[in-house]
Design a protein around this motif. Structure first.
Motif, mmCIF file in Angstrom:
data_model
loop_
_atom_site.group_PDB
_atom_site.id
_atom_site.type_symbol
_atom_site.label_atom_id
_atom_site.label_comp_id
_atom_site.label_asym_id
_atom_site.label_seq_id
_atom_site.Cartn_x
_atom_site.Cartn_y
_atom_site.Cartn_z
ATOM 1 N N TYR A 103 0.849 -1.184 0.000
ATOM 2 C CA TYR A 103 0.000 0.000 0.000
ATOM 3 C C TYR A 103 0.884 1.233 0.000
ATOM 4 C CZ TYR A 103 -2.886 3.791 1.582
ATOM 5 O OH TYR A 103 -3.510 5.009 1.680
ATOM 6 N N ARG A 104 0.652 2.074 -0.961
ATOM 7 C CA ARG A 104 1.392 3.327 -0.968
ATOM 8 C C ARG A 104 0.441 4.458 -1.239
ATOM 9 N NH1 ARG A 104 5.240 1.186 -4.788
ATOM 10 N NH2 ARG A 104 6.671 -0.034 -3.545
ATOM 11 N N THR A 105 0.591 5.548 -0.494
ATOM 12 C CA THR A 105 -0.168 6.736 -0.860
ATOM 13 C C THR A 105 0.487 7.348 -2.091
ATOM 14 O OG1 THR A 105 1.231 8.148 0.478
ATOM 15 C CG2 THR A 105 -0.727 7.239 1.535
ATOM 16 N N SER A 106 -0.224 8.261 -2.734
ATOM 17 C CA SER A 106 0.343 8.891 -3.922
ATOM 18 C C SER A 106 1.652 9.575 -3.579
ATOM 19 C CB SER A 106 -0.603 9.941 -4.489
ATOM 20 O OG SER A 106 -1.878 9.426 -4.605
ATOM 21 N N LEU A 107 1.678 10.182 -2.416
ATOM 22 C CA LEU A 107 2.895 10.879 -2.024
ATOM 23 C C LEU A 107 4.049 9.897 -1.896
ATOM 24 C CD1 LEU A 107 4.152 13.529 -1.193
ATOM 25 C CD2 LEU A 107 3.635 12.966 1.172
ATOM 26 N N GLN A 108 3.764 8.762 -1.294
ATOM 27 C CA GLN A 108 4.828 7.779 -1.154
ATOM 28 C C GLN A 108 5.277 7.271 -2.516
ATOM 29 O OE1 GLN A 108 2.616 5.234 1.453
ATOM 30 N NE2 GLN A 108 3.917 5.734 3.195
ATOM 31 N N GLY A 109 4.322 7.119 -3.407
ATOM 32 C CA GLY A 109 4.676 6.695 -4.757
ATOM 33 C C GLY A 109 5.585 7.711 -5.414
ATOM 34 N N GLU A 110 5.262 8.993 -5.203
ATOM 35 C CA GLU A 110 6.107 10.047 -5.758
ATOM 36 C C GLU A 110 7.493 9.979 -5.154
ATOM 37 O OE1 GLU A 110 2.574 13.313 -6.435
ATOM 38 O OE2 GLU A 110 4.244 13.795 -5.102
ATOM 39 N N GLU A 111 7.523 9.767 -3.857
ATOM 40 C CA GLU A 111 8.837 9.744 -3.197
ATOM 41 C C GLU A 111 9.706 8.619 -3.718
ATOM 42 O OE1 GLU A 111 7.794 9.686 0.882
ATOM 43 O OE2 GLU A 111 7.382 11.849 0.915
ATOM 44 N N LEU A 112 9.045 7.528 -4.054
ATOM 45 C CA LEU A 112 9.794 6.400 -4.603
ATOM 46 C C LEU A 112 10.405 6.772 -5.945
ATOM 47 C CD1 LEU A 112 10.015 3.768 -3.139
ATOM 48 C CD2 LEU A 112 8.319 2.802 -4.683
ATOM 49 N N GLN A 113 9.598 7.424 -6.769
ATOM 50 C CA GLN A 113 10.110 7.868 -8.063
ATOM 51 C C GLN A 113 11.233 8.868 -7.873
ATOM 52 O OE1 GLN A 113 6.069 8.801 -9.959
ATOM 53 N NE2 GLN A 113 7.290 8.212 -11.703
ATOM 54 N N ALA A 114 11.060 9.736 -6.892
ATOM 55 C CA ALA A 114 12.100 10.729 -6.644
ATOM 56 C C ALA A 114 13.398 10.038 -6.242
ATOM 57 C CB ALA A 114 11.635 11.687 -5.553
ATOM 58 N N ARG A 115 13.278 9.027 -5.428
ATOM 59 C CA ARG A 115 14.493 8.335 -4.979
ATOM 60 C C ARG A 115 15.180 7.642 -6.146
ATOM 61 N NH1 ARG A 115 16.569 3.706 -2.935
ATOM 62 N NH2 ARG A 115 14.716 2.399 -2.738
ATOM 63 N N TYR A 116 14.370 7.090 -7.041
ATOM 64 C CA TYR A 116 14.928 6.436 -8.223
ATOM 65 C C TYR A 116 15.838 7.407 -8.965
ATOM 66 C CZ TYR A 116 14.963 3.801 -12.648
ATOM 67 O OH TYR A 116 15.334 3.122 -13.771
ATOM 68 N N GLU A 117 15.295 8.623 -9.141
ATOM 69 C CA GLU A 117 16.089 9.607 -9.877
ATOM 70 C C GLU A 117 17.311 10.034 -9.066
ATOM 71 O OE1 GLU A 117 13.676 12.713 -11.416
ATOM 72 O OE2 GLU A 117 15.384 13.921 -12.066
ATOM 73 N N ARG A 118 17.076 10.271 -7.786
ATOM 74 C CA ARG A 118 18.182 10.745 -6.960
ATOM 75 C C ARG A 118 19.323 9.742 -6.900
ATOM 76 N NH1 ARG A 118 14.818 11.793 -2.535
ATOM 77 N NH2 ARG A 118 13.673 13.583 -3.301
ATOM 78 N N ASP A 119 18.987 8.478 -6.750
ATOM 79 C CA ASP A 119 20.028 7.473 -6.552
ATOM 80 C C ASP A 119 20.657 6.998 -7.851
ATOM 81 O OD1 ASP A 119 18.482 5.716 -3.711
ATOM 82 O OD2 ASP A 119 19.454 7.679 -3.908
ATOM 83 N N TYR A 120 19.877 6.954 -8.919
ATOM 84 C CA TYR A 120 20.384 6.225 -10.085
ATOM 85 C C TYR A 120 20.542 7.045 -11.346
ATOM 86 C CZ TYR A 120 19.246 2.462 -6.905
ATOM 87 O OH TYR A 120 19.177 1.660 -5.812
ATOM 88 N N LYS A 121 20.102 8.305 -11.310
ATOM 89 C CA LYS A 121 20.230 9.067 -12.546
ATOM 90 C C LYS A 121 21.691 9.226 -12.953
ATOM 91 C CE LYS A 121 18.594 13.061 -15.067
ATOM 92 N NZ LYS A 121 17.707 12.388 -16.026
ATOM 93 N N GLN A 122 22.556 9.161 -11.972
ATOM 94 C CA GLN A 122 23.982 9.279 -12.277
ATOM 95 C C GLN A 122 24.436 8.222 -13.287
ATOM 96 O OE1 GLN A 122 26.385 7.670 -8.933
ATOM 97 N NE2 GLN A 122 24.421 7.510 -7.876
#
Lengths: 306, 1208
Positions: free
Chosen positions: B607-626
């Motif tokens: 179960y994820r709220t929309s905000l949590q879903g966003e945070e997950l996407q944000a982390r994806y970018e933060r950690d792996y965009k490099q």
């Protein structure tokens, strides 16, 4: 079965003391509660009918604690409120039948018998299949008493039942009431003195939340025998007499003013002795207890031996 | 005058002294502040979008504020009904009217003073809205990027122009109703009907034809403004005030006049009399019943003694009697009939709307009929529940019969339960009405597959339970809040709150009273995976409702004590051991069912709220965009085994990906994206590698090769993944279902960092601390062109698959069937592709019927659900015609089969995989195309043609991951489909379709979230590559001819077919189109493809004079302007030197339009006149009547011709 009321008090949020340490013992039979408008009669009636809560005090019908055992009391309660409405589009017999079920008369045959009998007793048989919206004031009152009488209630509370009825309706209603009270406690609350004098064997006078007097109407009247005098006077003489004597009431009789005066002895020759009635008792109670139009004085309980 | 003033002053002071006035003010103020700050981004977990302004329209722009204030004021209808009704009806309510009516006061002063006093108070209350919105916009914690300049006028303007006139109209209406009927209930009913009717008629008004009428008949002006600003760009919305002109002005004037008219009418009818005018809904004095004469003697009647019972059986009898009484008083009532009647009316109006797409309807199948009718009626039901719950709770008190009831020995819970049952039964009646209306509407359209079982299941099995839960809470609220009006407002507030709860971040269904995970019915799958969760959630909420019922009966008002102190005291007295025990049981049930649900939604599933879903996407970018752009191997072959388990909703995927190092350098690590919904049983490379990072939450893994992976080397990735669906989540998990499984290659492992996983929306990015990003790389970006826009880890791959499913279903994957067998109750299918395909494929499984046909040597098959035969032939026909046209013009079809597969309506699209076209149940299988209706677009045919076209445009040529690549696939497919349609149905029929496309484009412009771009550079913007694309390509064909366009496309395809990296881009296509365009028309390439160009073409006037017999000379005055727009919609004018259609139309004997003249003329900017000679009476004339040019206001392209006398 007896109704015992002890120390019932209630003050409304706006400061009005509706009931002030009311204590009464009401045996079986017709009991009249007499008092002016706003005296607290209806508040007391509604409290006994489980519809209102007092601040302090208690009330018992036999062994039923009225305040905490509301369900038990309602099983044996008949209440005719001062003001009530009905379903205009429902037929009288159907609504009475409905209330009979609510009062616990579940057997269909028995219920029909009771309903028919009550309709007969209240002289509503002819109108039983008519819609209640078309009933006159008197018919509605009679219907209300039929509802109250369902199920042999041991406590019957009738609040201002004849106010607003024409003389014929009033007679009819009082006739009805006179049949009650053989096996139950009946409290009749009213400001119409004649109702009490015609029906009740015991009474109390209440004003501003306080019981001023309680006892047997006949004895109260007896106490006043030989102490009430009347005289016809002119309009502008009223003040002069009020200053001098204890004028308890002023009324008009065929255009002239007649005063009643309370005195142990004849004030003077112009006064005639008059047989006291309950109205005199009422006025003397109200005045004699120190009440006047302006100013509050100490209350003196007048309690006839009973 | 002084009488008037004194009545007016009294009225205003009266309201000024009432708390309710300030309560209303406070509620609207609070609501406005809340809504404004939510839209302005004040709450992190709130995503309230409003009105489609897109991301670039400031939330406090005049346009946005207008919409917000208008919406808020809509709920003010209730307040107006209450306030103005009270002003009119107060004297009758209190019985004081005999005192007022016998005063020496004149009607005008009395009515006028009351009315105006009510209006002024109402205006005060409504002032809370602009004030609240303004206050909310000024709060410091709003997202500053979403705000523009604060102009007082943008807050006041809607209040003055919209709210006040609306208030005047509704005020007059409700004042009049209450005055004449002398009752409040017509106001309740009227208010509800008005509000609901308004909301529902919004659908009707979506019909284009009625635009002017629609703008006028909307009493609240909303439609007029919508029409006025329909094509406003982002820039205009941000700066322009809504002008009070045109339809909007007429609308305001009309409804103000109506308000005056109503008031005048009531003024006339009203009189200072004891009995009001006799009306069906007014107070009726019943005919008096004659009384029996007084009995002279006192007769003694023996009253028989009856046994009395106070037990359970008595309670049942009492409950039954009370319920009957309550039910009768709701239903046998002219108001109920009125509500139901109004509801039926709206049902009747919305029934034709069942299932419309492109203006064509579907067969009125039962689930569609139910969805539309039940949906539009549900508001009525909610209103009914809200109002009648109050009426029922207050009934005895309103009648003054309460003291009679309260002093009977009836148990306290009986009145509550009886009213609940009565209310529920009433709802049941309404549901029956819906069913009846549904059946009638189906029969009326000649459809007789009634599916009564489905009606009953949906209405009485599902919806009734939902509504009963609402009944409980409505009754609870009225019990606790001992005030009828407040109760009503609270209930409606609660309903609204429940609707918006999700947007406030409270998304879990365990919070939202009465909710569940929803359900979508599909003919293929019935209620499928939704029924189980429904039952559990209802059990949970049902237990909660039982607790509510207990609370209600504890606090039930019996007697006269309404005050809090005494009610608590009485409640304590009522608490009995039995009740405590039952409550404990109920609480236990709540915990048990709630716990089970929680276990399912949060433990067995994610179960994820929309905000949590966003945070997950944000982390994806933060950690792996490099790691973006790091060299990765390319997948060259896929060999996969898929086991589908429809009943368990599980799937296993096993297989081998073969990959090659196509770069110039060595690769030492591989990044693998997995689907987080799958469990990894095994993941091994064909060479030794170490797992150095395993981010389970994001399903991102990094493997390092022990030996570097050299250029040209090949290795494999063997995987074993299982997808196990246990229980149910907070929202339904679909994909693998018991009938109609549809999963795609998104479940397979992919290589390298994927920018699609990032947050897209600029506002959301800002919220999480990111800069806005480019949607797509520039059109000539070499990195972008090294990948196609479908997948960035593969070019063209070899594909084979072994799919298995249950014995009675067919499983499909791209490829030709090699083998099929049954083993152990499961059926196996082996597929293989003989040519390389894109790394984009899907797997489907269902119990289908199959219709087959051939075209030349291509096998055509449509796999459809039994009962959905309606359009199968049409689809097959579409395939044949498409294959014929496309292969004639653009080369051979590269496969030997075309398969169309029906999947459940959980999604409504069609998609083109190599030789496989999954096609949603919802968009073509149940279409009801009327071949005789010229406005009916055969969209099954059309969609089929579009998808078949993709086999060329996407599966033969695919654009790079840059701007404009969707032109090569979507726009080309649109064009292809249009051509097939035109061949089939003729040019005339194209008009309504293109008009639709043009409108969609223009509307899409005003909802643009980032920036608009020219067609050739568009960044996957649907309204551009589909809608504008259609219009542009069709216009191009009109200018240079079909043969020239097709030849250019064919040349382009020859050049780019199967082109691997670097991939083609839209500029390459443009060169071919440019080469095919004669020099004189070179400007159209620039206008249509390279810029955003619009016209404002207007036919001002047309006159004609008869010349010789039957021949006329038409003079057409035109005013033409041409604009170039930038990405935000700011426009600058450019000169016109263009070739445009000029037309003159006549009429035949049947009144049908005929074309007397249609030819292209060279036109210039500004005013000009064109002379045309025609044979036949000219009726209309104009410029570009077929909407080939993008014109902001296309309704003024054509005017009526005024025919003069005999000519020179």
């Amino acid at each position: 079965m007896e109704l015992r009321i002890e120390g019932l008090s209630k003050t409304y949020p706006n400061g009005v003391r509706a009931l002030d340490n009311v204590t009464l013992e009401v045996p079986q039979g017709m009991f009249g509660l007499l008092g002016p408008n706003g005296a607290g009669k209806s508040t007391l009636m509604r409290t006994l009918a489980t519809l209102q809560e007092p601040d302090t005090g208690s009330a018992h019908l036999g062994d039923i604690d009225i305040l905490t055992e509301k369900d038990r009391l309602r099983e044996t309660l008949g209440y005719l409120p001062q003001e009530f409405g009905l379903y205009p589009k429902v037929r009288a017999v159907d609504l009475l039948d409905h209330f009979a079920i609510l009062k616990g008369i579940t057997n269909k045959k028995e219920r029909k018998q009771v309903v028919d009998a009550l309709l007969e007793q209240t002289n509503l048989t002819d109108a039983r299949k008519r819609k209640l919206g078309g009933f006159s004031g008197g018919m509605r009152q009679r219907f209300g008493i039929a509802v109250a009488l369902l199920g042999d209630p041991k406590l019957i509370i009738v609040d201002e039942p004849t106010a607003g009825l024409d003389p014929e309706e009033r007679v009819r209603f009082l006739n009805l009431l006179s049949e009650l009270g053989e096996n139950s406690v009946v409290i009749l609350s009213t400001h119409i003195v004649d109702d009490v004098s015609e029906l009740c064997s015991r009474m109390a006078v209440i004003s501003r939340g306080q019981i001023l007097r309680k006892g047997d109407p006949a004895e109260a009247i007896n106490d006043l025998r030989g102490k009430i005098w009347k005289k016809s006077i002119a309009k502008d003489e009223i003040d002069a007499y009020s200053d001098r004597l204890n004028v308890i009431s002023t009324r008009l009789q065929a255009g002239s003013r007649v005063i009643h005066v309370q005195a142990d002895n004849q004030p003077d020759d112009s006064f005639a002795s008059v047989e006291p009635d309950l109205e005199d008792v009422y006025f003397t109670t109200m005045l004699g207890a120190g009440r006047s139009v302006d100013g509050e004085e100490a209350v003196q309980m007048v309690d006839s031996a009973s | 005058m002084s009488q008037f003033l004194s009545v007016f002053k009294f009225e205003v002071l009266y309201y000024a002294r009432r708390i309710s006035t300030y309560v209303y003010f406070g509620i609207f103020f609070g609501l406005s502040v809340l809504l404004m700050s939510a839209i302005g981004g004040a709450f992190d977990s709130v995503a309230v979008g409003f009105g489609g302004g897109g991301g670039n329209v400031a939330v406090n722009s005049p346009w946005a504020l207008f919409g917000l204030v208008a919406a808020l004021s809509l709920f003010g209808i209730i307040v107006t009904a209450a306030l103005l009704g009270h002003s009119a009806q107060r004297d009758f309510e209190t019985g004081s009217f005999p005192l007022f009516f016998t005063q020496p006061i004149n009607k005008a002063a009395f009515l006028g003073g009351r009315f105006l006093g009510g209006l002024v108070t109402n205006a005060f209350v409504f002032l809370a809205i602009p004030l609240g919105v303004w206050f909310g916009a000024l709060l410091p914690f709003l997202d500053a990027e979403r705000l523009g300049p604060h102009l007082a006028s943008s807050y006041l303007d809607p209040f003055i122009n919209l709210v006040l006139p609306n208030m005047f109209f509704t005020g007059a209406l409700f004042f009049g109703l209450a005055l004449i009927s002398r009752r409040m209930l017509p106001n309740y009913v009227g208010g509800a009907v008005l509000l609901i009717g308004y909301l529902i008629s919004g659908q009707l008004v979506a019909d284009m034809e009625n635009e002017f009428v629609a703008s006028l008949i909307d009493p609240f002006g909303g439609q007029a403004v919508t029409t006025l600003t329909k094509y406003w760009t982002v820039a205009e919305k941000n700066t322009l005030m809504i002008p009070v002109t045109g339809e909007y002005l007429y609308n305001r004037l009309l409804w103000i006049a109506v308000g005056f008219g109503i008031f005048a009418l009531c003024y006339k009818i009203f009189s200072f009399s004891h009995i009001g005018p006799s009306l069906p809904f007014g107070k009726k004095k019943q005919t008096p019943v004659p009384d029996a004469p007084v009995r002279r003697r006192v007769t003694r009647v023996e009253i028989p003694h009856a046994t009395r019972s106070f037990s359970g059986a008595a309670a049942v009898a009492q409950l039954s009697s009370m319920t009957q009484q309550a039910f009768r008083s709701v239903v046998r009532n002219v108001y109920f009939v009125a509500i139901v009647g109004a509801g039926l009316l709206f049902l009747g109006l919305s029934a034709p709307l069942v299932g419309e797409l492109y203006g064509t309807s579907t067969f009125p199948v039962t689930y569609e009929t139910l969805e539309v009718l039940e949906g539009s009626f549900s508001l009525f039901v909610l209103v009914l529940i809200a109002f009648y719950s109050g009426e029922l709770v207050w009934e005895e008190r309103d009648l003054k019969a309460d003291q009679l009831y309260d002093s009977t020995p009836m148990k306290t819970w009986i009145p509550f339960v009886s009213k609940l049952i009565a209310l529920s039964l009433t709802v049941g009646i309404l549901l029956t009405v819906i069913m009846f209306a549904g059946l009638v509407s189906q029969a009326a359209r000649g459809y007789f597959e009634f599916e009564i079982g489905l009606y009953i299941q949906t209405l009485f099995g599902l919806r009734w339970i939902d509504y009963i839960l609402l009944c409980v809470i409505a009754l609870l609220i009225h019990t606790l809040v001992n005030h009828k009006y407040m109760g009503h407002m609270l209930i409606i507030g609660l309903f609204v709150f429940t609707l918006f709860m999700g947007q406030l971040g409270m998304e879990h269904n365990l919070y939202r009273y009465g909710s569940d995970i929803g359900e979508t019915y599909s003919d293929m799958n019935s209620f499928g995976p939704f029924l189980g969760p429904f039952f559990w959630f209802k059990a949970y909420w049902g237990s909660v409702a039982v607790l509510f019922a207990f609370v209600s009966s504890l606090f039930w008002v019996r007697g006269l004590e309404g005050g809090g102190r005494f009610r608590f005291r009485i409640a304590k007295l009522r608490m009995s051991p039995k009740l405590l025990g039952a409550s404990a049981l109920a609480i236990g049930l709540v915990m048990a069912t709630g716990g089970f649900i929680f276990y399912n939604t949060n433990v067995l599933n994610e179960y994820r709220t929309s905000l949590q879903g966003e945070e997950l996407q944000a982390r994806y970018e933060r950690d792996y965009k490099q790691f973006e752009g790091m060299p990765m191997p390319r997948i060259v072959a896929v060999d996969v085994e898929v086991d589908i388990y429809p009943e368990e909703r599980d799937a296993d995927l096993r297989g081998v990906l073969t990959m090659t190092n196509k770069t110039d350098g060595a690769i030492d690590s591989v990044h693998v994206n997995l689907s987080s919904t799958l469990d990894v049983q095994a993941l091994d490379f064909g060479r030794s590698a170490q797992l150095v990072l395993n981010d389970e939450e994001l399903a991102y893994r990094i493997y390092e090769f022990d030996e570097p992976f050299l250029p040209g080397d090949t290795t494999t990735l063997t995987f074993d993944l299982t997808r196990q669906v246990d229980g149910f989540g907070n929202s339904a998990t679909l994909g693998v279902v018991s009938n109609g499984t549809f999963i795609n290659s998104g479940l397979m492992p992919s290589l390298g960092y994927n920018a699609n996983g990032e947050l897209g929306n600029d506002n959301v990015r800002r919220k999480h601390g990111f800069e806005p990003r480019d949607r797509v790389a520039a059109v000539d970006d070499s990195v972008g062109l090294s990948n196609n826009y479908i997948s960035s880890d593969a070019d063209w791959i070899d594909f084979k698959a072994l799919v298995s499913t249950v014995e009675d279903q067919i499983a499909i994957a791209p490829g030709y069937i090699q083998e099929e067998w049954v083993e152990d109750g499961r059926r196996y299918f082996r597929y293989e592709m003989d040519d390389p395909i894109l790394n984009f494929y899907s797997f489907l499984s269902a119990d289908w019927e199959v219709a087959t046909d051939t075209w030349n040597d291509v096998d055509i098959a449509v796999y459809y659900h039994e009962g959905h035969e309606y359009n199968v032939q049409r689809m097959i026909d579409g395939v044949k015609k498409s294959l014929a046209y496309f292969s004639a013009n653009w080369g051979e079809y590269q496969h030997q089969q075309v398969r169309i597969l029906e999947f459940p309506r959980y999604a409504s699209f069609a998609q083109s995989f190599p030789n496989t076209i999954p096609y949603s149940e919802a968009i073509g299988f149940i279409a009801d195309v009327d071949p005789d209706d010229p406005d009916d677009i055969d969209y099954p045919f059309y969609v089929t043609a579009h998808e078949v076209a993709h086999q060329w445009w996407a599966h033969q040529v695919i654009g790079g991951r840059v701007q404009g690549s969707t032109v090569l696939s979507e726009t080309m497919s649109q064009y292809s489909a249009l051509m097939v349609m035109e061949k089939e149905y003729g040019e005339e029929r194209m008009k309504s379709f293109l008009e639709y496309e043009m409108n969609s484009y223009l509307q899409g412009r005003s909802f643009e979230a980032k920036k608009e771009l020219p067609l050739i550079l568009n960044e996957n913007q649907g309204y551009i590559h589909y809608r504008k694309g259609s219009v542009i390509m069709y216009a191009l064909k009109d200018y240079i001819g079909e043969a020239a366009v097709n030849q250019a496309l064919s040349d382009f395809l020859d050049e780019t077919r199967y082109m691997g990296p670097p991939y083609p881009n839209s500029l390459m296509l443009l060169e071919h189109l440019r080469a095919a365009t004669p020099d004189s028309l070179a400007y159209i390439i620039e206008d249509m493809f390279e810029t955003i160009t619009l016209y404002e073409n207007r036919a001002v006037e047309a006159t004609a004079e008869e010349q010789a017999e039957g021949s006329y000379l038409v003079e057409l005055d035109l005013n033409l302007t041409k604009f170039r727009a930038d990405s935000l919609g700011n426009e600058s004018e450019i000169a016109i030197n263009d070739l445009v259609d000029i037309a003159v139309f006549g009429e035949d004997e049947d009144g049908e339009e005929t074309t007397l003249y249609l030819a292209k003329h060279w036109v210039t900017s500004g005013e000009q006149t064109i002379e045309i000679r025609v044979n036949g009476v000219p009726v209309q004339a104009g410029i570009d009547p077929r909407y080939k040019l993008v014109d902001r206001n296309k309704d003024d392209n054509v005017v009526d011709v005024t025919v003069g006398g005999e000519g020179s």
